[in-house]
Design a protein around this motif. Structure first.
Motif, PDB file in Angstrom:
ATOM      1  N   GLY A 172       0.601  -1.350  -0.212  1.00 39.85           N
ATOM      2  CA  GLY A 172       1.463  -0.107   0.980  1.00 39.85           C
ATOM      3  C   GLY A 172       1.987  -1.332   1.706  1.00 39.85           C
ATOM      4  N   SER A 173       2.739  -0.706   2.138  1.00 37.69           N
ATOM      5  CA  SER A 173       3.377  -1.618   3.798  1.00 37.69           C
ATOM      6  C   SER A 173       3.290  -0.756   5.151  1.00 37.69           C
ATOM      7  N   GLN A 174       2.740  -1.813   5.707  1.00 36.78           N
ATOM      8  CA  GLN A 174       2.328  -1.084   7.313  1.00 36.78           C
ATOM      9  C   GLN A 174       3.428  -0.715   7.276  1.00 36.78           C
ATOM     10  N   LEU A 175       4.320  -1.510   8.033  1.00 35.59           N
ATOM     11  CA  LEU A 175       5.959  -1.277   8.294  1.00 35.59           C
ATOM     12  C   LEU A 175       6.309   0.250   8.372  1.00 35.59           C
ATOM     13  N   VAL A 176       6.072  -0.261   6.897  1.00 36.81           N
ATOM     14  CA  VAL A 176       7.366   1.233   6.603  1.00 36.81           C
ATOM     15  C   VAL A 176       6.067   2.742   6.899  1.00 36.81           C
ATOM     16  N   THR A 177       5.251   2.425   6.718  1.00 41.72           N
ATOM     17  CA  THR A 177       4.522   3.743   6.416  1.00 41.72           C
ATOM     18  C   THR A 177       4.293   4.397   8.657  1.00 41.72           C
ATOM     19  N   VAL A 178       4.138   3.251   9.026  1.00 42.96           N
ATOM     20  CA  VAL A 178       4.481   3.360  10.407  1.00 42.96           C
ATOM     21  C   VAL A 178       6.189   4.301  10.784  1.00 42.96           C
ATOM     22  N   THR A 179       6.782   3.914  10.424  1.00 46.77           N
ATOM     23  CA  THR A 179       8.181   3.894  10.444  1.00 46.77           C
ATOM     24  C   THR A 179       9.613   4.395   9.952  1.00 46.77           C
ATOM     25  N   SER A 180       8.692   4.938   8.337  1.00 48.07           N
ATOM     26  CA  SER A 180       9.549   5.341   7.520  1.00 48.07           C
ATOM     27  C   SER A 180       9.373   6.779   6.461  1.00 48.07           C
ATOM     28  N   MET A 181       8.010   6.844   6.983  1.00 46.67           N
ATOM     29  CA  MET A 181       7.069   7.670   5.922  1.00 46.67           C
ATOM     30  C   MET A 181       5.761   8.357   7.140  1.00 46.67           C
ATOM     31  N   CYS A 182       5.310   8.965   5.768  1.00 47.57           N
ATOM     32  CA  CYS A 182       4.081   9.808   6.154  1.00 47.57           C
ATOM     33  C   CYS A 182       3.429   9.656   5.568  1.00 47.57           C
ATOM     34  N   GLY A 183       1.895   8.728   6.326  1.00 49.30           N
ATOM     35  CA  GLY A 183       1.133   8.089   5.175  1.00 49.30           C
ATOM     36  C   GLY A 183      -0.193   8.498   6.398  1.00 49.30           C
TER      37      GLY A 183
END
Length: 546
Positions: free
Chosen positions: A149-160
């Motif tokens: 999974g993308s590190q950027l996406v989990t902090v900016t755009s989704m719930c991880g």
């Protein structure tokens, strides 16, 4: 653009990124429409979502700005993705959306070991960043989707959330700055780094030490650009993100043997001052108390609930072995309420203390260590799988090919456990009527975070993607959970019943949750008046009226 001309759009995109990096061939568009969870978004009828009008691979922020402005000027929409796993990455409408595949933006821009900050581009996956951090005695949070999974996406755009939330928080909490191409094409630089000289120069070398604060001075806009769940690409494109990183007392390199998907530690040898335990409680109340005590004790590097059925799937080399060999059947059907505990210590004395405290808590709460995880190959495999997050998908997809989740709202640990009981009952009903994989019904995954401050437990479920009855049963189960969430105080969970599920959930739950949906729509309208940033898994904008 009154009538969309695909060739005209493609030419415009090729002028921005080059001929090689923009494409609208039918076979390629079908590939981007074929997705995990598409079957649940199409009533169980198809594995394909909507096709985009074209796919573009930008390499830098100014190219994305040009594409976003083009969409606004021509009545089109755009949707950014990084690793692109899941139907929420797909076009919300047919043939009107340009997919921005950010795989060319794959650099770790800087790591500041002293201040524990890493700055990354969209396609930096967790496995890539973690490998570099381990060399420095550091680690990052890895979301439950795994190392891919993308590190950027989990902090900016989704719930991880992930297995190590007890020591690394979770993704939404770890952002310390971002570069954001807003829905109309303006660039917003979020956090402290925006105040340093030369920040607008694309050739300026990134210095992670400048990215030490994600909010202020002034009002925080974190609730605008991501909130809790994230906007799933519905509020522009994030091109850089600074991420909080953490201490890693373990080895700089984990020696690995085998080939995908059967990795393990070399000679099944555990690293020094590291161990993993599988602890079982027969009573929910004891399980509750143990969760709190383990969280408060600060002895756990990793702490997470996993049910025996999933553990057996992830541990066995194949389905035949899992369903026929006694060791894995015992693991799958032991029953009880389990926690995986991972201990990683700086030295032997600390390691012994953590082990003794674990044993004390287990004894005090009437738990027992499952000896099956003391078998050396299984112990080594489980440790590697959790530390590097490299066994996630085979543990949930192997049974039927289809997997999704439900419930999972954030709250106190005991509140989450009470929700898990309701989830177990609803899933057992769905299993009894046929269609879902029989995983024992109680299959919640999750853990306490940040010393037990808050927690989540999501109810996993599996289904046969090749069987229409099973696909329909999965949708019916999701509907039942959403209905139950209105009846019981279960919060707004993770499961989405269709491709616009988050939009429907906003309308469904907003009126009983401080009307948050009206504010989401108003924010979307003000920041994206042309609705150019694909709202398919977020929400359409609507002007706020007093």
């Amino acid at each position: 653009m009154s009538r969309i001309d695909r060739n005209e759009v493609l030419t415009a995109m090729q002028n921005i990124v080059g001929d090689r990096f923009a494409n609208s061939d039918d076979y390629l568009l079908d590939n981007y429409a074929y997705q995990y969870l598409a079957d649940l978004g199409t009533g169980g009828d198809s594995k394909f979502t909507n096709r985009p009008i074209c796919v573009v691979l930008p390499s830098k922020t100014d190219e994305i700005v040009k594409i976003v402005k083009y969409c606004n000027e021509n009545g089109l929409q755009f949707k950014a993705q990084s690793t692109g796993w899941g139907a929420h990455n797909c076009a919300g409408r047919e043939d009107t959306v340009i997919i921005l595949d950010c795989r060319r933006m794959n650099k770790i821009l800087d790591i500041d070991p002293k201040n524990m900050i890493a700055v990354v581009e969209p396609y930096v996956i967790s496995g890539q960043l973690q490998t570099e951090l381990f060399k420095l005695g550091l680690n990052c949070h890895v979301a439950g989707c795994g190392a891919n999974g993308s590190q950027l996406v989990t902090v900016t755009s989704m719930c991880g959330q992930g297995w190590t939330g007890i020591s690394t928080g979770f993704s939404n909490r770890n952002i310390v700055g971002a570069e954001w191409v807003m829905p109309e094409g303006n660039v917003c630089r979020i956090g402290s780094w925006s105040s340093f000289e030369g920040v607008e120069d694309p050739n300026k070398k990134i210095d992670a030490s400048e990215w030490y604060l994600a909010d202020g001075p002034g009002p925080s806009i974190r609730g605008v650009y991501r909130g809790y769940f994230g906007a799933f690409g519905g509020m522009g494109v994030f091109t850089k993100a600074a991420i909080k990183i953490y201490d890693w007392p373990g080895p700089k390199i984990l020696e690995i043997q085998g080939r995908s998907p059967n990795y393990s530690l070399v000679k099944n040898k555990m690293p020094k001052n590291c161990d993993i335990f599988h602890v079982i409680w027969d009573d929910w109340e004891d399980f509750k108390e143990a969760g709190y005590l383990l969280a408060y004790s600060e002895i756990c590097w990793g702490l997470c609930r996993i049910q025996g059925f999933d553990l057996a799937l992830a541990s066995a080399p194949n389905n035949t072995t899992m369903y026929t060999e006694k060791i894995f059947q015992d693991m799958a059907h032991r029953g009880g309420h389990e926690l995986i505990v991972v201990i990683v210590a700086d030295n032997e004395k600390e390691f012994e203390y953590r082990q003794k405290m674990l044993n004390h808590i287990v004894e005090k709460t009437n738990g027992e260590h499952n000896p099956i995880l003391q078998i050396k190959p299984l112990k080594a495999l489980a440790f590697l799988a959790i530390v590097r997050q490299c066994n996630t998908t085979r543990g949930v997809f192997r049974a039927g090919g289809g997997f999704h989740t439900s419930l999972g709202a954030l709250g106190s640990w005991d509140w989450c456990v009470e929700g898990a009981k309701i989830g177990e009952r609803l899933k057992q009903e769905a299993i009894d009527t046929g269609g879902l994989v029989d995983d024992g019904a109680d299959n919640v995954w999750g853990n306490p975070y940040e010393g037990g401050t808050f927690s989540h437990l999501e109810e996993l479920f599996m289904y046969d993607i090749t069987d229409e009855t099973s696909r329909k049963a999965a949708i019916h189960y999701l509907d039942s959970v959403i209905e139950a969430s209105k009846t019981y105080p279960l919060g707004i969970g993770l499961g989405i019943g269709d491709m616009e599920g988050s939009v429907h959930q906003c309308d469904m739950f907003g009126s009983i949750t401080n009307n948050y949906h009206t504010w989401m729509k108003a924010i979307k309208y003000e920041f994206d008046p042309n609705n150019a940033s694909d709202p398919g898994n977020y929400t359409d904008g609507k002007k706020y009226e007093e």
